[in-house]
Design a protein around this motif. Structure first.
Motif, PDB file in Angstrom:
ATOM      1  N   MET A   1      47.715 -21.697  12.235  1.00 51.35           N
ATOM      2  CA  MET A   1      48.338 -22.504  13.244  1.00 51.35           C
ATOM      3  C   MET A   1      48.380 -23.926  12.719  1.00 51.35           C
ATOM      4  O   MET A   1      47.344 -24.480  12.363  1.00 51.35           O
ATOM      5  N   MET A   2      49.581 -24.492  12.665  1.00 52.48           N
ATOM      6  CA  MET A   2      49.742 -25.845  12.130  1.00 52.48           C
ATOM      7  C   MET A   2      49.751 -26.856  13.278  1.00 52.48           C
ATOM      8  O   MET A   2      50.488 -26.693  14.256  1.00 52.48           O
ATOM      9  N   LEU A   3      48.916 -27.879  13.164  1.00 50.12           N
ATOM     10  CA  LEU A   3      48.837 -28.957  14.143  1.00 50.12           C
ATOM     11  C   LEU A   3      49.548 -30.166  13.563  1.00 50.12           C
ATOM     12  O   LEU A   3      49.099 -30.721  12.561  1.00 50.12           O
ATOM     13  N   VAL A   4      50.642 -30.584  14.174  1.00 47.02           N
ATOM     14  CA  VAL A   4      51.452 -31.678  13.646  1.00 47.02           C
ATOM     15  C   VAL A   4      51.294 -32.900  14.539  1.00 47.02           C
ATOM     16  O   VAL A   4      51.867 -32.976  15.622  1.00 47.02           O
ATOM     17  N   SER A   5      50.484 -33.847  14.071  1.00 41.15           N
ATOM     18  CA  SER A   5      50.258 -35.078  14.822  1.00 41.15           C
ATOM     19  C   SER A   5      49.691 -36.136  13.893  1.00 41.15           C
ATOM     20  O   SER A   5      48.848 -35.842  13.048  1.00 41.15           O
ATOM     21  N   GLU A   6      50.143 -37.357  14.101  1.00 44.46           N
ATOM     22  CA  GLU A   6      49.614 -38.486  13.339  1.00 44.46           C
ATOM     23  C   GLU A   6      48.298 -38.975  13.929  1.00 44.46           C
ATOM     24  O   GLU A   6      47.545 -39.678  13.281  1.00 44.46           O
ATOM     25  N   GLU A   7      48.025 -38.604  15.174  1.00 45.79           N
ATOM     26  CA  GLU A   7      46.893 -39.143  15.919  1.00 45.79           C
ATOM     27  C   GLU A   7      45.622 -38.312  15.702  1.00 45.79           C
ATOM     28  O   GLU A   7      45.543 -37.156  16.140  1.00 45.79           O
ATOM     29  N   PRO A   8      44.609 -38.880  15.052  1.00 48.77           N
ATOM     30  CA  PRO A   8      43.373 -38.128  14.776  1.00 48.77           C
ATOM     31  C   PRO A   8      42.682 -37.583  16.027  1.00 48.77           C
ATOM     32  O   PRO A   8      42.195 -36.458  16.013  1.00 48.77           O
ATOM     33  N   LEU A   9      42.644 -38.345  17.099  1.00 47.30           N
ATOM     34  CA  LEU A   9      41.963 -37.872  18.314  1.00 47.30           C
ATOM     35  C   LEU A   9      42.686 -36.692  18.937  1.00 47.30           C
ATOM     36  O   LEU A   9      42.066 -35.785  19.494  1.00 47.30           O
ATOM     37  N   PHE A  10      44.008 -36.678  18.827  1.00 45.85           N
ATOM     38  CA  PHE A  10      44.788 -35.563  19.354  1.00 45.85           C
ATOM     39  C   PHE A  10      44.527 -34.309  18.516  1.00 45.85           C
ATOM     40  O   PHE A  10      44.305 -33.231  19.058  1.00 45.85           O
ATOM     41  N   ARG A  11      44.512 -34.451  17.184  1.00 48.39           N
ATOM     42  CA  ARG A  11      44.206 -33.303  16.317  1.00 48.39           C
ATOM     43  C   ARG A  11      42.791 -32.791  16.597  1.00 48.39           C
ATOM     44  O   ARG A  11      42.556 -31.587  16.628  1.00 48.39           O
ATOM     45  N   LEU A  12      41.859 -33.701  16.828  1.00 44.86           N
ATOM     46  CA  LEU A  12      40.490 -33.318  17.141  1.00 44.86           C
ATOM     47  C   LEU A  12      40.431 -32.539  18.458  1.00 44.86           C
ATOM     48  O   LEU A  12      39.766 -31.502  18.549  1.00 44.86           O
ATOM     49  N   ALA A  13      41.125 -33.008  19.473  1.00 47.95           N
ATOM     50  CA  ALA A  13      41.144 -32.324  20.776  1.00 47.95           C
ATOM     51  C   ALA A  13      41.744 -30.925  20.644  1.00 47.95           C
ATOM     52  O   ALA A  13      41.213 -29.959  21.210  1.00 47.95           O
ATOM     53  N   MET A  14      42.828 -30.802  19.886  1.00 43.99           N
ATOM     54  CA  MET A  14      43.432 -29.482  19.679  1.00 43.99           C
ATOM     55  C   MET A  14      42.474 -28.589  18.904  1.00 43.99           C
ATOM     56  O   MET A  14      42.284 -27.417  19.248  1.00 43.99           O
ATOM     57  N   GLY A  15      41.868 -29.133  17.867  1.00 42.26           N
ATOM     58  CA  GLY A  15      40.948 -28.373  17.044  1.00 42.26           C
ATOM     59  C   GLY A  15      39.742 -27.881  17.820  1.00 42.26           C
ATOM     60  O   GLY A  15      39.303 -26.738  17.664  1.00 42.26           O
ATOM     61  N   ARG A  16      39.201 -28.734  18.679  1.00 45.90           N
ATOM     62  CA  ARG A  16      38.042 -28.351  19.499  1.00 45.90           C
ATOM     63  C   ARG A  16      38.359 -27.129  20.349  1.00 45.90           C
ATOM     64  O   ARG A  16      37.532 -26.262  20.542  1.00 45.90           O
ATOM     65  N   GLU A  17      39.575 -27.084  20.852  1.00 51.06           N
ATOM     66  CA  GLU A  17      39.936 -25.991  21.745  1.00 51.06           C
ATOM     67  C   GLU A  17      40.331 -24.713  20.997  1.00 51.06           C
ATOM     68  O   GLU A  17      40.190 -23.620  21.521  1.00 51.06           O
ATOM     69  N   LEU A  18      40.801 -24.841  19.769  1.00 50.63           N
ATOM     70  CA  LEU A  18      41.365 -23.679  19.076  1.00 50.63           C
ATOM     71  C   LEU A  18      40.586 -23.192  17.855  1.00 50.63           C
ATOM     72  O   LEU A  18      40.754 -22.052  17.429  1.00 50.63           O
TER      73      LEU A  18
END
Length: 128
Positions: free
Chosen positions: A1-18
């Motif tokens: 699953m590819m997470l496409v975002s420049e924002e580190p906190l957003f990638r972290l939030a997605m990563g925490r959940e997935l």
């Protein structure tokens, strides 16, 4: 699953959940995602942060996913989506889904499991 975002906190939030159930490929935006796919990364699904500064490049990026014959779902996340509109959009598409940002804890996981066809599988496994 590819997470496409420049924002580190957003990638972290997605990563925490997935991260516990999915192999994640975080990218630093659209150009980074394109480079990863040029190198042979073929994600099962793509989650795109529409609130990025590269927002104007999103339509071209999504078109390139079609050109690359990526058949997996595309989940578009934005603070500009109202939850009810995002849900209606998701219900009307086979490949593109929407999630309002911020989302309630578990909402991203639920959406991903649903669009990947895993929600029914998990329910059957839990019933054993």
């Amino acid at each position: 699953m590819m997470l496409v975002s420049e924002e580190p906190l957003f990638r972290l939030a997605m990563g925490r959940e997935l991260a516990s159930d999915f192999e994640l490929v975080p990218t630093l935006g659209i150009a980074s995602a394109d480079r990863r796919m040029d190198l042979g990364v073929v994600p099962e699904a793509v989650i795109v942060d529409l609130d990025s500064v590269q927002r104007a490049a999103v339509p071209t990026f999504l078109a390139r996913l079609v050109e690359r014959e990526l058949s997996g779902p595309r989940i578009l996340v934005s603070s500009h989506f109202r939850p009810e509109v995002a849900a209606a959009y998701s219900a009307s598409s086979l490949t593109h889904f929407a999630l309002s940002r911020p989302w309630r804890p578990g909402s991203l996981r639920t959406l991903v499991e649903s669009v990947m066809g895993l929600s029914g599988l998990r329910a059957m496994t839990a019933g054993r």
